[in-house]
Motif scaffolding. Sequence first.
Motif, PDB file in Angstrom:
ATOM      1  N   GLN A 134      62.765  77.406  36.087  1.00  0.00           N
ATOM      2  CA  GLN A 134      64.171  77.637  36.408  1.00  0.00           C
ATOM      3  C   GLN A 134      64.399  77.931  37.888  1.00  0.00           C
ATOM      4  O   GLN A 134      65.467  77.677  38.405  1.00  0.00           O
ATOM      5  CB  GLN A 134      64.738  78.768  35.537  1.00  0.00           C
ATOM      6  N   HIS A 135      63.383  78.439  38.579  1.00  0.00           N
ATOM      7  CA  HIS A 135      63.521  78.795  39.995  1.00  0.00           C
ATOM      8  C   HIS A 135      63.197  77.626  40.936  1.00  0.00           C
ATOM      9  O   HIS A 135      63.307  77.763  42.150  1.00  0.00           O
ATOM     10  CB  HIS A 135      62.633  79.993  40.340  1.00  0.00           C
ATOM     11  N   SER A 136      62.809  76.475  40.394  1.00  0.00           N
ATOM     12  CA  SER A 136      62.392  75.381  41.276  1.00  0.00           C
ATOM     13  C   SER A 136      63.455  74.285  41.378  1.00  0.00           C
ATOM     14  O   SER A 136      64.428  74.270  40.628  1.00  0.00           O
ATOM     15  CB  SER A 136      61.061  74.791  40.794  1.00  0.00           C
ATOM     16  N   ASP A 137      63.230  73.378  42.299  1.00  0.00           N
ATOM     17  CA  ASP A 137      64.121  72.247  42.534  1.00  0.00           C
ATOM     18  C   ASP A 137      64.353  71.483  41.227  1.00  0.00           C
ATOM     19  O   ASP A 137      63.434  71.320  40.428  1.00  0.00           O
ATOM     20  CB  ASP A 137      63.467  71.333  43.587  1.00  0.00           C
ATOM     21  N   LYS A 138      65.556  70.978  41.039  1.00  0.00           N
ATOM     22  CA  LYS A 138      65.910  70.357  39.758  1.00  0.00           C
ATOM     23  C   LYS A 138      65.092  69.107  39.438  1.00  0.00           C
ATOM     24  O   LYS A 138      64.963  68.729  38.276  1.00  0.00           O
ATOM     25  CB  LYS A 138      67.401  70.031  39.702  1.00  0.00           C
ATOM     26  N   ASN A 139      64.495  68.471  40.448  1.00  0.00           N
ATOM     27  CA  ASN A 139      63.701  67.263  40.208  1.00  0.00           C
ATOM     28  C   ASN A 139      62.226  67.556  39.947  1.00  0.00           C
ATOM     29  O   ASN A 139      61.450  66.631  39.701  1.00  0.00           O
ATOM     30  CB  ASN A 139      63.827  66.307  41.407  1.00  0.00           C
ATOM     31  N   GLU A 140      61.832  68.814  40.021  1.00  0.00           N
ATOM     32  CA  GLU A 140      60.433  69.181  39.836  1.00  0.00           C
ATOM     33  C   GLU A 140      60.187  69.606  38.393  1.00  0.00           C
ATOM     34  O   GLU A 140      61.070  70.108  37.714  1.00  0.00           O
ATOM     35  CB  GLU A 140      60.049  70.317  40.773  1.00  0.00           C
ATOM     36  N   TYR A 141      58.960  69.406  37.948  1.00  0.00           N
ATOM     37  CA  TYR A 141      58.576  69.777  36.590  1.00  0.00           C
ATOM     38  C   TYR A 141      57.060  69.920  36.533  1.00  0.00           C
ATOM     39  O   TYR A 141      56.360  69.584  37.487  1.00  0.00           O
ATOM     40  CB  TYR A 141      59.042  68.714  35.582  1.00  0.00           C
ATOM     41  N   PHE A 142      56.573  70.423  35.420  1.00  0.00           N
ATOM     42  CA  PHE A 142      55.145  70.294  35.127  1.00  0.00           C
ATOM     43  C   PHE A 142      55.035  69.811  33.700  1.00  0.00           C
ATOM     44  O   PHE A 142      55.868  70.124  32.851  1.00  0.00           O
ATOM     45  CB  PHE A 142      54.341  71.569  35.415  1.00  0.00           C
ATOM     46  N   GLU A 143      54.039  68.983  33.477  1.00  0.00           N
ATOM     47  CA  GLU A 143      53.936  68.274  32.205  1.00  0.00           C
ATOM     48  C   GLU A 143      52.503  68.255  31.719  1.00  0.00           C
ATOM     49  O   GLU A 143      51.573  68.085  32.505  1.00  0.00           O
ATOM     50  CB  GLU A 143      54.439  66.838  32.405  1.00  0.00           C
ATOM     51  N   PHE A 144      52.355  68.428  30.420  1.00  0.00           N
ATOM     52  CA  PHE A 144      51.081  68.242  29.741  1.00  0.00           C
ATOM     53  C   PHE A 144      51.239  67.017  28.852  1.00  0.00           C
ATOM     54  O   PHE A 144      52.125  66.982  27.995  1.00  0.00           O
ATOM     55  CB  PHE A 144      50.731  69.445  28.864  1.00  0.00           C
ATOM     56  N   LYS A 145      50.390  66.018  29.065  1.00  0.00           N
ATOM     57  CA  LYS A 145      50.474  64.785  28.290  1.00  0.00           C
ATOM     58  C   LYS A 145      49.109  64.508  27.667  1.00  0.00           C
ATOM     59  O   LYS A 145      48.076  64.712  28.310  1.00  0.00           O
ATOM     60  CB  LYS A 145      50.885  63.626  29.207  1.00  0.00           C
ATOM     61  N   ILE A 146      49.119  64.035  26.441  1.00  0.00           N
ATOM     62  CA  ILE A 146      47.882  63.729  25.730  1.00  0.00           C
ATOM     63  C   ILE A 146      47.799  62.216  25.573  1.00  0.00           C
ATOM     64  O   ILE A 146      48.686  61.593  24.997  1.00  0.00           O
ATOM     65  CB  ILE A 146      47.854  64.410  24.350  1.00  0.00           C
TER      66      ILE A 146
END
Length: 127
Positions: A73-85
């Motif tokens: 919630q505190h980061s830029d709206k285009n940033e994320y972190f993802e876990f993919k299998i």
Amino acid sequence: MSKKQLFTLEFPVRCSPTILYEFLASPAGLQEWFADKVDEWENVYSFSWNGGTPDKADVLDKEQDKFIRFHWQHSDKNEYFEFKIEKTEISNQTILVIKDFAEKNEIKDQSQLWGYQVKELFHRLGA
């Protein structure tokens, strides 16, 4: 606008996607390896370390046994972190793919941190 760049890490895992997904997407699973305390309420996860103030992340998207994508919630709206299998075609091996954002000069450190975290995950999985 953020100067952070997307980076991707891949880790082969000796475990089924179903079991791995539980460790990546459930509060109880994430609490085993990612943060000291994890709570979830209406697709908002609250992560705490060392008794500190929780960091909150929204779930942007998810698919059972495939991936989950979070946005701090505190980061830029285009940033994320993802876990993919993913599964490799030839050997049918399970691969954990982590995507995250970091400043260009911090990618190496962030990658090492993720490596440490994933090592803890593998320990918990017995993998």
